[in-house]
Design a protein around this motif. Structure first.
Motif, PDB file in Angstrom:
ATOM      1  N   UNK A  60     -20.647 -19.531  63.557  1.00 15.05           N
ATOM      2  CA  UNK A  60     -20.015 -18.278  63.113  1.00 15.05           C
ATOM      3  C   UNK A  60     -20.240 -18.069  61.612  1.00 15.05           C
ATOM      4  N   UNK A  61     -21.410 -18.531  61.142  1.00  7.28           N
ATOM      5  CA  UNK A  61     -21.731 -18.416  59.719  1.00  7.28           C
ATOM      6  C   UNK A  61     -21.817 -16.954  59.282  1.00  7.28           C
ATOM      7  N   UNK A  62     -22.041 -16.058  60.246  1.00 10.81           N
ATOM      8  CA  UNK A  62     -22.102 -14.622  59.922  1.00 10.81           C
ATOM      9  C   UNK A  62     -20.744 -14.071  59.517  1.00 10.81           C
ATOM     10  N   UNK A  63     -19.667 -14.798  59.854  1.00  9.04           N
ATOM     11  CA  UNK A  63     -18.315 -14.373  59.498  1.00  9.04           C
ATOM     12  C   UNK A  63     -17.812 -15.058  58.229  1.00  9.04           C
ATOM     13  N   UNK A  64     -18.540 -16.103  57.800  1.00  2.56           N
ATOM     14  CA  UNK A  64     -18.085 -16.903  56.656  1.00  2.56           C
ATOM     15  C   UNK A  64     -18.691 -16.412  55.347  1.00  2.56           C
ATOM     16  N   UNK A  65     -18.049 -16.773  54.248  1.00  2.00           N
ATOM     17  CA  UNK A  65     -18.517 -16.468  52.899  1.00  2.00           C
ATOM     18  C   UNK A  65     -19.808 -17.263  52.653  1.00  2.00           C
ATOM     19  N   UNK A  66     -20.959 -16.592  52.485  1.00  2.00           N
ATOM     20  CA  UNK A  66     -22.235 -17.316  52.386  1.00  2.00           C
ATOM     21  C   UNK A  66     -22.316 -18.293  51.219  1.00  2.00           C
ATOM     22  N   UNK A  67     -21.698 -17.946  50.092  1.00  2.00           N
ATOM     23  CA  UNK A  67     -21.707 -18.861  48.941  1.00  2.00           C
ATOM     24  C   UNK A  67     -20.965 -20.148  49.275  1.00  2.00           C
ATOM     25  N   UNK A  68     -19.828 -19.994  49.932  1.00  2.00           N
ATOM     26  CA  UNK A  68     -19.051 -21.175  50.327  1.00  2.00           C
ATOM     27  C   UNK A  68     -19.825 -22.015  51.336  1.00  2.00           C
ATOM     28  N   UNK A  69     -20.506 -21.369  52.286  1.00  2.00           N
ATOM     29  CA  UNK A  69     -21.260 -22.099  53.305  1.00  2.00           C
ATOM     30  C   UNK A  69     -22.352 -22.951  52.666  1.00  2.00           C
ATOM     31  N   UNK A 264     -10.227 -11.642  62.289  1.00  2.00           N
ATOM     32  CA  UNK A 264     -11.080 -12.512  63.115  1.00  2.00           C
ATOM     33  C   UNK A 264     -12.455 -11.896  63.365  1.00  2.00           C
ATOM     34  N   UNK A 265     -12.505 -10.589  63.469  1.00  2.00           N
ATOM     35  CA  UNK A 265     -13.766  -9.901  63.751  1.00  2.00           C
ATOM     36  C   UNK A 265     -14.590  -9.631  62.492  1.00  2.00           C
ATOM     37  N   UNK A 266     -14.072 -10.045  61.348  1.00  2.00           N
ATOM     38  CA  UNK A 266     -14.804  -9.852  60.100  1.00  2.00           C
ATOM     39  C   UNK A 266     -14.706  -8.446  59.532  1.00  2.00           C
ATOM     40  N   UNK A 267     -13.745  -7.680  60.013  1.00  2.00           N
ATOM     41  CA  UNK A 267     -13.639  -6.292  59.552  1.00  2.00           C
ATOM     42  C   UNK A 267     -13.018  -6.171  58.163  1.00  2.00           C
ATOM     43  N   UNK A 268     -12.447  -7.254  57.663  1.00  2.00           N
ATOM     44  CA  UNK A 268     -11.985  -7.285  56.278  1.00  2.00           C
ATOM     45  C   UNK A 268     -13.019  -7.963  55.383  1.00  2.00           C
ATOM     46  N   UNK A 269     -14.175  -8.259  55.953  1.00  2.00           N
ATOM     47  CA  UNK A 269     -15.240  -8.913  55.195  1.00  2.00           C
ATOM     48  C   UNK A 269     -15.374 -10.378  55.560  1.00  2.00           C
ATOM     49  N   UNK A 270     -16.466 -10.974  55.111  1.00  2.00           N
ATOM     50  CA  UNK A 270     -16.728 -12.380  55.370  1.00  2.00           C
ATOM     51  C   UNK A 270     -15.809 -13.242  54.503  1.00  2.00           C
ATOM     52  N   UNK A 271     -15.309 -14.338  55.075  1.00  2.00           N
ATOM     53  CA  UNK A 271     -14.354 -15.168  54.336  1.00  2.00           C
ATOM     54  C   UNK A 271     -14.437 -16.615  54.785  1.00  2.00           C
ATOM     55  N   UNK A 272     -14.057 -17.514  53.898  1.00  2.00           N
ATOM     56  CA  UNK A 272     -13.967 -18.935  54.205  1.00  2.00           C
ATOM     57  C   UNK A 272     -12.590 -19.423  53.779  1.00  2.00           C
TER      58      UNK A 272
END
Length: 282
Positions: A60-69, A264-272
């Motif tokens: 679910x990396x598409x939902x996570x903050x890419x910098x944090x990942x 959960x659906x990422x509608x508030x943006x990607x987050x970690x």
């Protein structure tokens, strides 16, 4: 929030089965939620796996903050563990799994070759807590729908071997979750991503936790999603305002369900939720 107790009998059985079947596999694919690289790991696994090679798959990396990942992958690398960001739903990163497994097992494969043994398919086991995407990953790896998928914890009940061409054989296992969450924050994080049943928590507590998190780490995201939102409001006051703005009037439970669904659906943006900058490196 009271300590969450959730350890169904089939999960206790799964832990025993994992320990028993471990000797039949070469490597373990540990599947975690990229939004929770630590909190979605099972603390019992280190004890169970011991020295067995593993690759951590941040799904679910598409939902996570890419910098944090990126930083989490480096964190695991520093611990001597290979990690890979994937999105099983869209098959992103899936093709890298087998080459990484071969790299992790190259010494074993070289020993087998030196002993005159024929090359064998890599035998692997996918482990992860419920609802982290194991069934979806299996379906993508095998290329056809063979594993039951569901968007709720505890869908996978049995255990089966699945063949991926001549290179990989997978042992699917049910998710294992620890007996209790001693850390309240871990329980909240798991609940916010849907890893544990919503009935175990008060939705308003969970919604307040989620909104407070976004206000702290991703300011502006609430306002971007809900143009009428006043981010200076706290907790219950913000829920009341959002409930009115969403047209739910005084139906706060319905408003909470909608907000949690949007998160959960990422509608508030990607987050970690697990922040690399807050990790204790000791």
């Amino acid at each position: 929030m009271a300590t969450i107790q959730w350890f169904p009998g089939h999960m206790a059985k799964a832990k025993r089965e994992v320990s028993e079947k471990l000797k039949f596999v070469d490597i373990v694919f540990e599947l975690v939620d990229a939004r929770l690289p630590l909190s979605s790991r099972n603390p019992l696994l280190n004890q169970i796996l011991q020295q067995k090679p593993r690759i951590i798959l941040l799904n679910k990396a598409d939902l996570a903050d890419p910098k944090q990942t990126t930083q989490w992958i480096e964190y695991f690398k520093n611990q001597g563990i290979t990690a890979l960001a994937i999105n099983a739903q869209e098959s992103q990163g899936i093709k890298q799994i087998v080459p990484l497994a071969k790299e992790a097992l190259k010494e074993k494969m070289a020993r087998d070759k030196a002993r005159g043994l024929k090359p064998q398919a890599i035998r692997a086991m996918i482990l992860g807590i419920p609802n982290v995407g194991k069934s979806t990953l299996l379906n993508r790896l095998i290329g056809k729908k063979i594993a039951q998928t569901g968007n709720k914890p505890g869908v996978t009940k049995g255990q089966q071997w699945l063949k991926l061409g001549n290179e990989l054989e997978l042992l699917d296992t049910p998710g294992i979750l620890w007996p209790k969450f001693d850390d309240e924050a871990i329980g909240m994080k798991l609940a916010l991503t849907g890893a544990i049943k919503d009935q175990l928590l008060h939705l308003d507590d969970l919604t307040i936790y989620g909104l407070d998190f976004f206000a702290r780490y991703y300011p502006g995201h609430i306002k971007t999603r809900y143009a009428f939102a006043d981010e200076s409001l706290l907790g219950g006051e913000l829920i009341m305002q959002l409930s009115q703005g969403l047209g739910f009037r005084d139906d706060y439970d319905r408003a909470c369900e909608r907000i949690i669904h949007d998160i959960r659906q990422g509608k508030l943006g990607r987050f970690t939720l697990d922040r690399i900058e807050e990790v204790d490196y000791e």
